[in-house]
Design an enzyme around this catalytic site. Sequence first.
Site, mmCIF file in Angstrom:
data_model
loop_
_atom_site.group_PDB
_atom_site.id
_atom_site.type_symbol
_atom_site.label_atom_id
_atom_site.label_comp_id
_atom_site.label_asym_id
_atom_site.label_seq_id
_atom_site.Cartn_x
_atom_site.Cartn_y
_atom_site.Cartn_z
ATOM 1 N N ASP A 1 -3.035 -10.395 -2.593
ATOM 2 C CA ASP A 1 -3.610 -9.865 -1.365
ATOM 3 C C ASP A 1 -5.055 -9.435 -1.653
ATOM 4 O OD1 ASP A 1 -2.369 -8.466 1.440
ATOM 5 O OD2 ASP A 1 -4.203 -7.553 0.670
ATOM 6 N N HIS B 1 0.812 -1.227 0.000
ATOM 7 C CA HIS B 1 0.000 0.000 0.000
ATOM 8 C C HIS B 1 0.844 1.276 0.000
ATOM 9 C CE1 HIS B 1 -3.742 -2.094 0.311
ATOM 10 N NE2 HIS B 1 -3.480 -2.605 1.495
ATOM 11 N N ASP C 1 -5.035 -12.719 3.034
ATOM 12 C CA ASP C 1 -6.280 -12.243 3.619
ATOM 13 C C ASP C 1 -7.490 -12.457 2.711
ATOM 14 O OD1 ASP C 1 -5.043 -10.414 1.960
ATOM 15 O OD2 ASP C 1 -5.164 -8.734 3.353
#
Length: 308
Positions: free
Chosen positions: A162, A125, A245
Amino acid sequence: MATRLYTHPIFLEHITPPGHPERPDRLRALARALEGEAFSALDRVEAPAGDEATILYAHPAEFVARVRAAIPETGIARIDADTTASPKSWQAAVTAIGAANAAVDDVFEGRADNVFVAARPPGHHAEKTTAMGFCLFNNAAIAARHAQRKHGAERVAIVDWDVHHGNGTQDIFWDDPSVLYCSTHQMPLYPGTGAKNETGAGNIVNAPLSPGTGSDHFREAFLSRVLPAVHDFSPDLVIVSAGFDAHHRDPLAEIELTEDDFDWATGRLMELAGRHGGGKLVSLLEGGYDLQGLAYSAAAHVGRLMKG
């Protein structure tokens, strides 16, 4: 040669507030999952210290100085609503970069077939000038640039599974056709980027997944969008932003994958890395916040890497 694992005790000293999902217990759970006999051949190496100068491969000096100044002497400092730093966070972040770059060196210089880096904080990120989403610096982006600068890699593919879109990696390579960025991720979800029409210089391939997506649609997205793009790009190196995740147990999203899906995706990327880049593949831990889901998924991923 074998599969190499990099980690370091300093990664446990990047402290986040109580209840924060990106916590040291993530690495403890992952380490326990890799203790079994099936992982006895894993080449475990302590992550080396990173070269701070390599952060500049992906981030400007002013931003690096700003992050360094935000590191507190005591307690926990908040960088944004989700992202915090503690006294050892700088050292942890630089060591994570050192591990990622060492992994690149290992696969180019023949010390390992492939490498998994179990580090914190994560990185995907982190944009050029913004630390966010639990991330300070973009480990995958720095490693890609390291491969280009030190080893002459002409084309690096970063594949990000992800569940959250890697807005930072997309931002850094938006107009750079020497790096392919492919992402599967839930949409809508944080950080709000990752639509199919975000294509950069033709080097960005997003495959957003609707909430509730299971194995079939994830694999179809991989087969129809991600894998053809990687094949056509013919990379010298594949870097995986390996967040776990999207596992059905994870509390931060609504994708219904199992550890078998990560095993399968790993195998498909290994096949392409073998076809185009002599098998050179580096995997960097990103997200994954349910400890059991993370442990099972990472074990499946590393187990597949070890099968060669």
